[in-house]
Design a protein around this motif. Structure first.
Motif, short mmCIF file in Angstrom:
data_model
loop_
_atom_site.label_atom_id
_atom_site.label_comp_id
_atom_site.label_asym_id
_atom_site.label_seq_id
_atom_site.Cartn_x
_atom_site.Cartn_y
_atom_site.Cartn_z
N THR A 1 0.83 -1.21 0.00
CA THR A 1 0.00 0.00 0.00
C THR A 1 0.86 1.26 0.00
OG1 THR A 1 -0.10 0.09 2.42
CG2 THR A 1 -1.79 -1.21 1.29
N THR A 2 2.18 1.12 -0.12
CA THR A 2 3.10 2.25 -0.03
C THR A 2 3.25 2.92 -1.39
OG1 THR A 2 4.33 1.15 1.73
CG2 THR A 2 5.43 2.97 0.61
N GLY A 3 2.99 4.22 -1.44
CA GLY A 3 3.13 4.94 -2.70
C GLY A 3 2.95 6.43 -2.51
N ALA B 1 -2.87 1.37 7.34
CA ALA B 1 -2.35 0.99 8.66
C ALA B 1 -0.95 0.41 8.57
CB ALA B 1 -3.30 -0.01 9.31
N SER B 2 -0.65 -0.24 7.44
CA SER B 2 0.68 -0.81 7.22
C SER B 2 0.84 -1.00 5.72
CB SER B 2 0.83 -2.14 7.96
OG SER B 2 0.05 -3.14 7.33
N ASP B 3 1.95 -1.61 5.33
CA ASP B 3 2.13 -1.88 3.90
C ASP B 3 1.33 -3.10 3.47
OD1 ASP B 3 3.56 -3.86 5.11
OD2 ASP B 3 5.42 -3.54 3.98
N LYS B 4 0.52 -3.65 4.40
CA LYS B 4 -0.28 -4.83 4.08
C LYS B 4 -1.77 -4.52 3.98
CE LYS B 4 2.80 -8.17 3.87
NZ LYS B 4 2.98 -8.97 2.63
N TRP B 5 -2.25 -3.58 4.78
CA TRP B 5 -3.70 -3.37 4.73
C TRP B 5 -4.06 -1.91 4.88
CZ3 TRP B 5 -7.00 -1.92 8.87
CH2 TRP B 5 -6.40 -1.86 10.12
N GLY C 1 1.59 10.91 5.20
CA GLY C 1 1.91 9.64 5.83
C GLY C 1 0.92 8.56 5.47
N LYS C 2 0.25 8.03 6.48
CA LYS C 2 -0.66 6.90 6.28
C LYS C 2 -2.08 7.33 5.96
CE LYS C 2 1.94 3.83 9.35
NZ LYS C 2 1.86 2.93 10.54
N ILE C 3 -2.34 8.63 5.97
CA ILE C 3 -3.70 9.12 5.79
C ILE C 3 -3.84 9.89 4.48
CG2 ILE C 3 -5.49 10.64 6.74
CD1 ILE C 3 -4.42 10.05 9.50
N SER C 4 -4.92 9.60 3.74
CA SER C 4 -5.24 10.31 2.51
C SER C 4 -6.70 10.77 2.58
CB SER C 4 -5.06 9.42 1.28
OG SER C 4 -3.71 9.01 1.14
N TRP C 5 -6.96 11.96 2.05
CA TRP C 5 -8.33 12.49 2.00
C TRP C 5 -8.55 13.12 0.64
CZ3 TRP C 5 -10.46 17.45 1.43
CH2 TRP C 5 -11.83 17.55 1.70
#
Length: 727
Positions: free
Chosen positions: A49-51, A313-317, A261-265
């Protein structure tokens, strides 16, 4: 105190050591031919999920990575995807990327045909793609205009409250419209309210023709339209597009993307309004022409707000949640009617995706949709005051989808899924019991197999259980054989569609005609066959596909006998849903795109359709036999300025009504658009568009209420400006 200081020092040292052990990847993405930066390119690690995305200077940056080997992918619509393995060391790593424009759209990634990602040219299930570039070049006023400009297979039959859409002769009831893979729900007079789709928000459109019930269920007998909306991975992206046309027509789109970071809107606000127009100042009253103020296109205003929040939440989900609100007012003069029309739609969605490894994943999605249709009164009438609303119907959908994708081997991928749909309609005046409901549960399995590197087979089956109409199985198989630059394709599929709640129970009066449901209807079943050949060359791409879609028990309207007292109640005609024993649509589609050199591209297509009610050998209403599109494009780029010019034509012949006794006229419409992009403005990119629609000023001036091929008002001029800001 000393103990506290020691603990603080230890925590700081631990954080410093952890940070020192992290890797950082950054670089710039540029165009190979002129070394200019490419803003908005997607940069990500495959299978995670990293990008992120490049800013307006082409720069990207990924932080807090674990050292190791990754599969780096860089993609951008209209460019060849770049894949490379990178080994990240502790600290800073720099990888710069050069990208090359695609000769055609065949390198684009599509997902709709199989539910998994494939390059367009090697997608096992034939998919028609309308790219981001084609959408931008069209300068469309709405979704109907966009599809007519680009795809010859589509037709829209104009109506008072909207247009009835069809693909290859089969209508709206058999077409499933998805927005980002989620079903679009709610209809006006039986057709999807496509006003909710703003072309300026669309990244690309993927189209499946023919039976697609295996993955998508009962509404997909004629095909599937998957509209993928724009979402930027840039840290901050703000975009405003404003277009103006004759008849005080304004369309505006405002978008904000935030990625930290881990949040997108992603948030979007759209507005559109028009004063509408007349085609003729007369309408038929029996055999007489009388003056009228009725408009072929009513005055309207609408707006939409939507937002989606995603948490990785992580690079997995990752998980997401979103909602949207839509409202539309359609106005009629007091001399035409005592009310206009008002619609609103509210949606909510949420879901999660878990990556088991780089190829396998599980996803769970839920969406709720409530679409309501009202009269809004323009004068005092009975118990209503000017401005009051009375609701006609309230449609609600709950849909839950579970999917598991597993790579059994390099050449074999299995997809398993479950789909639960619950529908409810509430209407005190138009439903006998005041409300009606139905639910469907389905499970499916699909296997994608590659044999001998040249042969791809996709086969699967769906089992569906409907509350009222029992169970059914809908198998499908598609075969792709690749021979050098040629692709040979064949597809067979079955479809099953239960009658809708409206077709079963809904009754309403319009213009003296009473339209009635029928609780004795049978489900509609279809068999679809297609075969085609494609040429994929760096200069020219072309495809020819022949098809036949046989539909048994197709649901239509027919006239029935009047009852005693109808005349006193103002009812001059009764029409009721019934099953047509046998019907079919057959024909062929030809599509092509050719690079002519010197910046010129020629594209277009031709569609022949023979759609018939076989029980009496009559043509289906609202279907022409010949449709065509022509597109000529010229493009040239300087250091910081890109110019694009297009000539777009749409040609079609008469559409049959009443077995040829009351046809809608054929037409040809031509459009010229010019697009101008200025990119050397720091964090800003400016785009401008100027154009002329209906260059030869064609107007169908038949009396109001006639069957129209097009309700275009004649030659119109339009202009648009888009401002992008990104970091």
């Amino acid at each position: 105190m000393q103990r506290i200081i020691n603990v603080a020092v230890m925590l700081l040292l631990t954080a410093f050591i952890a940070h020192a052990q992290e890797a950082e990847l950054k670089g710039v993405v540029i165009l190979k031919n002129n070394q200019q930066p490419l803003p908005g390119a997607n940069v990500y690690f495959s299978g995670t999920t990293t990008g992120t995305a490049t800013n307006n200077k082409g720069v990207y940056q990924l932080k807090k990575l674990k050292p190791g080997v990754y599969d780096l992918s860089v993609s951008f619509s209209g460019f060849k995807k770049v894949k490379k393995s990178v080994s990240l060391q502790k600290g800073e790593n720099v990888v710069n990327i050069e990208m090359v424009e695609s000769d055609h759209s065949l390198g684009e990634i599509v997902v709709t045909g199989t539910g998994t990602a494939h390059h367009l040219k090697t997608a096992p299930v034939p998919t028609e793609l309308i790219s981001k570039k084609a959408i931008a070049n069209a300068g469309a006023s709405d979704f109907n205009d966009l599809m007519l400009n680009i795809s010859p297979s589509f037709e829209f039959n104009p109506g008072t409250m909207g247009s009835f859409m069809s693909i290859n002769g089969l209508g709206n009831d058999f077409i499933l419209v998805l927005i980002d893979g989620k079903r679009m729900y709610g209809d006006i007079g039986g057709q999807n309210d496509l006003s909710r789709i703003n072309p300026d928000d669309v990244e690309r459109i993927e189209i499946l023709k023919g039976a697609a019930s295996l993955l998508y269920g009962s509404d997909a007998i004629a095909g599937v339209i998957n509209i993928i909306t724009k979402k930027s991975k840039q840290k901050l992206n703000v975009s405003n597009t404003t277009r103006i046309r004759d008849y005080a027509t304004i369309q505006q789109s405002n978008t904000v993307d935030l990625n930290f970071g881990k949040i997108s809107w992603n948030g979007n606000f759209n507005h559109k309004s028009s004063n509408g127009w007349q085609l003729s100042p007369y309408e038929l009253d029996g055999n007489d022409l009388v003056e009228t103020e009725a408009k072929a296109q009513n005055k309207y205003t609408d707006h939409t707000f939507s937002q989606v929040l995603t948490f990785r939440a992580s690079d997995k989900w990752e998980v997401y949640a979103g909602h949207s609100v839509y409202e539309k007012d359609m106005f009629r003069p007091q001399s035409v009617g005592k009310y206009g029309y008002y619609f609103d739609d509210k949606t909510f969605e949420m879901g999660a995706k878990y990556l088991l490894n780089r190829k396998d994943y599980i996803s769970l999605d839920y969406n709720y949709d409530q679409f309501r249709y009202y009269y809004r009164y323009n004068q005092d009438y009975k118990d209503y005051s000017d401005g009051d609303k009375s609701i006609n119907n309230d449609q609600r959908l709950n849909n839950i989808r579970l999917k598991y994708v597993m790579a059994i081997s390099k050449n074999n991928k299995l997809t398993l899924g479950e789909d639960y749909t619950e529908e409810k309609m509430v209407s005190e005046d138009r439903l006998e019991e005041g409300e009606a409901a139905a639910h469907t549960i389905a499970v499916y399995a699909q296997d994608e197999i590659t044999l001998f590197n040249h042969l791809n087979v996709v086969a699967g089956i769906r089992a569906v259980k409907h509350k009222e109409f029992g169970g059914a199985f809908t198998p499908k198989v598609s075969v792709l054989y690749k021979l050098n630059s040629l692709n040979f394709r064949a597809t067979y599929g079955q479809g099953f569609k239960a009658p809708t709640l409206k077709e079963l129970y809904y009754a309403y009066e319009k213009g003296g005609t009473l339209y009635m449901g029928n609780q004795d209807l049978d489900p509609q079943r279809s068999q679809f066959y297609s075969a085609g050949i494609e040429l994929n060359h760096h200069v020219i791409s072309a495809s020819l596909t022949a098809y036949e879609n046989e539909v048994n028990d197709l649901i239509d309207y027919r006239d029935v006998e009047l009852l005693e007292g109808d005349a006193e109640n103002g009812i001059s005609k009764r029409r009721q849903h019934y099953n047509v024993d046998e019907s079919r649509s057959r024909g062929f589609d030809f599509l092509m795109n050719a690079k002519l050199g010197a910046g010129f591209t020629l594209g277009g297509g031709y569609s022949y359709v023979d759609a018939r009610d076989l029980s009496n050998d009559e043509r289906l209403d609202g279907v022409a036999q010949n449709y065509g599109n022509v597109r000529v494009n010229y493009e040239h780029a300087w250091k910081s300025y890109r110019f694009n010019a297009n000539v777009i034509g749409r040609i079609q012949d008469d559409k049959s009504y009443d077995n040829g006794d009351d046809n809608a006229k054929g037409y040809d419409l031509w459009k010229v658009t010019t697009n101008h992009r200025f990119s050397n403005l720091g964090a800003f990119v400016l785009e401008a568009q100027l154009g002329i629609d209906n260059v030869f000023d064609y107007v169908d001036d038949s009396p109001y209420g006639s069957h129209y091929g097009t309700i275009h008002p004649g030659r119109t001029f339009f202009a648009g400006v888009t401002i992008h800001f990104a970091q």
